[in-house]
Design an enzyme around this catalytic site. Structure first.
Site, PDB file in Angstrom:
ATOM      1  N   ARG A  19      11.088   3.904   4.152  1.00 49.92           N
ATOM      2  CA  ARG A  19      10.638   2.859   5.085  1.00 49.92           C
ATOM      3  C   ARG A  19      11.847   2.021   5.480  1.00 49.92           C
ATOM      4  O   ARG A  19      12.639   1.610   4.626  1.00 49.92           O
ATOM      5  CB  ARG A  19       9.586   1.959   4.455  1.00 49.92           C
ATOM      6  CG  ARG A  19       9.309   0.741   5.358  1.00 49.92           C
ATOM      7  CD  ARG A  19       8.138  -0.068   4.955  1.00 49.92           C
ATOM      8  NE  ARG A  19       6.893   0.643   5.215  1.00 49.92           N
ATOM      9  CZ  ARG A  19       5.699   0.054   5.112  1.00 49.92           C
ATOM     10  NH1 ARG A  19       5.605  -1.219   4.789  1.00 49.92           N
ATOM     11  NH2 ARG A  19       4.602   0.747   5.351  1.00 49.92           N
ATOM     12  N   HIS A  58       4.341   5.656  11.828  1.00 51.98           N
ATOM     13  CA  HIS A  58       3.891   5.512  10.438  1.00 51.98           C
ATOM     14  C   HIS A  58       2.892   6.652  10.215  1.00 51.98           C
ATOM     15  O   HIS A  58       1.685   6.445  10.099  1.00 51.98           O
ATOM     16  CB  HIS A  58       3.249   4.135  10.268  1.00 51.98           C
ATOM     17  CG  HIS A  58       3.029   3.714   8.842  1.00 51.98           C
ATOM     18  ND1 HIS A  58       3.206   4.564   7.757  1.00 51.98           N
ATOM     19  CD2 HIS A  58       2.630   2.522   8.319  1.00 51.98           C
ATOM     20  CE1 HIS A  58       2.940   3.888   6.646  1.00 51.98           C
ATOM     21  NE2 HIS A  58       2.580   2.664   6.960  1.00 51.98           N
ATOM     22  N   ARG A  71       0.807  -1.232   0.000  1.00 45.78           N
ATOM     23  CA  ARG A  71       0.000   0.000   0.000  1.00 45.78           C
ATOM     24  C   ARG A  71       0.836   1.276   0.000  1.00 45.78           C
ATOM     25  O   ARG A  71       0.650   2.176  -0.822  1.00 45.78           O
ATOM     26  CB  ARG A  71      -0.879   0.072   1.274  1.00 45.78           C
ATOM     27  CG  ARG A  71      -2.155  -0.634   1.215  1.00 45.78           C
ATOM     28  CD  ARG A  71      -2.461  -1.195   2.598  1.00 45.78           C
ATOM     29  NE  ARG A  71      -1.566  -2.317   2.810  1.00 45.78           N
ATOM     30  CZ  ARG A  71      -1.886  -3.564   2.468  1.00 45.78           C
ATOM     31  NH1 ARG A  71      -3.071  -3.822   2.015  1.00 45.78           N
ATOM     32  NH2 ARG A  71      -1.024  -4.554   2.605  1.00 45.78           N
ATOM     33  N   THR A  72       1.744   1.387   0.975  1.00 48.32           N
ATOM     34  CA  THR A  72       2.436   2.657   1.199  1.00 48.32           C
ATOM     35  C   THR A  72       3.304   3.008  -0.002  1.00 48.32           C
ATOM     36  O   THR A  72       3.276   4.133  -0.500  1.00 48.32           O
ATOM     37  CB  THR A  72       3.288   2.562   2.477  1.00 48.32           C
ATOM     38  OG1 THR A  72       2.492   1.983   3.503  1.00 48.32           O
ATOM     39  CG2 THR A  72       3.793   3.918   2.904  1.00 48.32           C
ATOM     40  N   LYS A 130      25.627  -5.444  -1.318  1.00 50.37           N
ATOM     41  CA  LYS A 130      27.096  -5.585  -1.432  1.00 50.37           C
ATOM     42  C   LYS A 130      27.793  -4.887  -0.281  1.00 50.37           C
ATOM     43  O   LYS A 130      29.007  -4.726  -0.280  1.00 50.37           O
ATOM     44  CB  LYS A 130      27.569  -4.968  -2.751  1.00 50.37           C
ATOM     45  CG  LYS A 130      27.014  -5.609  -3.992  1.00 50.37           C
ATOM     46  CD  LYS A 130      27.527  -4.845  -5.211  1.00 50.37           C
ATOM     47  CE  LYS A 130      26.784  -5.249  -6.460  1.00 50.37           C
ATOM     48  NZ  LYS A 130      26.973  -4.263  -7.538  1.00 50.37           N
TER      49      LYS A 130
HETATM   50  N1   CP Z   1      -0.451  -0.223   5.984  1.00 50.16           N
HETATM   51  C1   CP Z   1       0.764  -0.417   5.440  1.00 50.16           C
HETATM   52  O1   CP Z   1       1.762   0.205   5.831  1.00 50.16           O
HETATM   53  O2   CP Z   1       0.782  -1.350   4.443  1.00 50.16           O
HETATM   54  P1   CP Z   1       2.071  -1.762   3.588  1.00 50.16           P
HETATM   55  O3   CP Z   1       3.026  -2.462   4.530  1.00 50.16           O
HETATM   56  O4   CP Z   1       1.527  -2.676   2.507  1.00 50.16           O
HETATM   57  O5   CP Z   1       2.678  -0.527   3.036  1.00 50.16           O
END
Ligand code: CP
Length: 313
Positions: free
Chosen positions: A112, A140, A62-63, A90
Site C-alpha cells: 500500500r 484497490h 482492515r487491509t 532515514k
Molecule cells: N477499506 C480499506 O482499505 O480499509 P483500510 O484503510 O483500513 O485498510
C-alpha cells in the site's frame, strides 16, 4: 470453476488484467477459505515455508490485518513492514528497501502506498508477485474483489444487478477498481455524489451512469455502497460542509423506501458514522458491512493460495 487457469506467480495491480472466469475462480476458492475460517482450528499448511511481506507506506486497519491473517491461516511466515519506524525515515529509497527485503527471501509482496504505480515498481525491483493493497487514488483491487464476492454470495451473480455507489467518486480507489470489476461481471453501476466529487467521463471510461440526485440514483437499487467522505476534502472547498453533505448524500432510513426490498447496504470502511451513513442504516438488517470484513480475509487467502501455487479444486 476452471482448474486449468494459471494464477501462479501473477501480480494483481488492478482487475483489468483478470478475466471473468478468473474472478469467479477466486470467488469459488474464497468460499472454501471461508469454511476454513469457521472451523475451531482455522489453519491449513498450504503455504508452509513461504514468506509474505506486507509493505504499508500508508495507514490501514482492515487491509493490512486481513492480509496478515490470511497469510497466517495458510501457514506462511509474515514480515510486517511499515514506513513509520523503518529506515525510510532515514532516507532509504523504495528501491533499496525492496532490495533489502528481497535479500531476506520474500516470496510475495503486499503493497500500500499513496502514489499510484508503486506496486509495479516493487515488482520491478523484486521480480516477485505483488498484490496491490491500495495505491493512491488509483486502485484497490482486493477491496473490489471482496465487495463483489460479498454481493455474489448473497445474490448468486452480479449480472444485471443495479448497484449504486454514493460519495466521493473522484478520489476513491475503491470505486475505480469496483467499476472495472462490477462492469466486467455484468452489473449496472450508477455513481452518485456532488458534481465537485465526480470525475469527468464516467460513462465513457467505465460504462457507469452518473447521477447527482441521491433518490434518483438509488431508485430500484439491489445494492448501495456508501463511500467514506474524506474529511480533508472539506478544507479544499469541494463541498460546503459535513451537515449539507449528509443531508443530500447520507444514507438514512428514508433511502430504503426507494430501493428493492432486499437491498444490500455496503461500505468499504473506515466509516464516518452519521455523515455518509447513519447508524440506523449501517446497523440495519440490510447492512453487510461486517460481512465484507469477514469476506476480506477469505478473498485474500484465496489470492495468496492461488498465486503462490495452490491448485483450485
Ligand atoms: N477499506 C480499506 O482499505 O480499509 P483500510 O484503510 O483500513 O485498510
Amino acid at each position: 470453476m476452471n482448474n486449468n487457469l494459471n494464477f501462479t506467480g501473477r501480480s494483481l495491480y488492478d482487475l483489468d488484467s483478470y478475466t471473468i472466469e478468473e474472478i469467479e475462480t477466486i470467488f469459488e476458492t474464497a468460499k472454501v477459505m471461508k469454511e476454513i475460517n469457521k472451523r475451531d482450528y482455522k489453519k491449513i499448511p498450504t503455504l508452509r515455508g513461504k514468506t509474505i511481506a506486507t509493505l504499508f507506506f500508508e495507514e490501514s486497519t482492515r487491509t493490512r490485518i486481513s492480509f496478515e491473517l490470511a497469510a497466517k491461516r495458510l501457514s506462511a511466515d509474515v514480515i510486517s513492514f511499515s514506513s513509520i519506524g523503518s529506515s525510510v525515515k532515514k532516507g532509504e529509497s523504495l528501491q533499496d528497501t525492496v532490495y533489502t527485503l528481497n535479500a531476506m527471501g520474500i516470496d510475495l509482496y503486499v503493497v500500500r502506498h499513496s502514489s499510484p504505480g508503486v506496486p509495479q515498481l516493487v515488482y520491478k525491483y523484486s521480480q516477485k508477485p505483488v498484490l496491490n493493497a491500495g495505491d493512491g487514488r488509483h486502485s484497490h483491487p482486493t477491496q473490489a474483489l471482496l465487495d463483489m464476492f460479498s454481493i455474489w454470495e448473497r445474490k448468486g451473480s452480479l449480472k444485471d444487478l443495479k448497484i449504486t455507489i454514493v460519495g466521493d467518486i473522484l478520489h476513491s480507489r475503491v470505486v475505480r477498481s469496483n467499476l472495472i470489476g462490477m462492469s466486467k461481471m455484468g452489473a449496472k453501476v450508477t455513481v452518485c455524489g456532488p458534481r465537485t466529487l465526480m470525475p469527468p467521463k464516467v460513462e465513457k471510461v467505465y460504462g457507469a451512469k452518473s447521477e447527482y440526485d441521491l433518490y434518483k440514483a438509488i431508485d430500484g437499487a439491489d445494492v448501495i455502497m456508501a463511500l467514506r467522505i474524506q474529511l480533508e476534502r472539506q478544507s479544499e472547498g469541494l463541498f460546503p460542509g459535513l451537515n449539507e453533505y449528509s443531508q443530500r448524500y447520507g444514507l438514512s432510513k428514508e433511502v430504503l423506501k426507494y430501493t428493492k426490498e432486499d437491498v444490500l447496504i455496503m461500505h468499504p470502511g473506515p466509516m464516518n458514522r452519521g455523515i455518509e451513513i447513519l447508524p440506523e442504516v449501517a446497523d440495519s438488517k440490510h447492512s453487510i458491512i461486517i460481512e465484507q470484513v469477514t469476506n476480506g480475509v477469505a478473498i485474500r487467502m484465496a489470492l495468496l493460495f492461488l498465486i503462490l501455487g495452490g491448485k483450485a479444486n
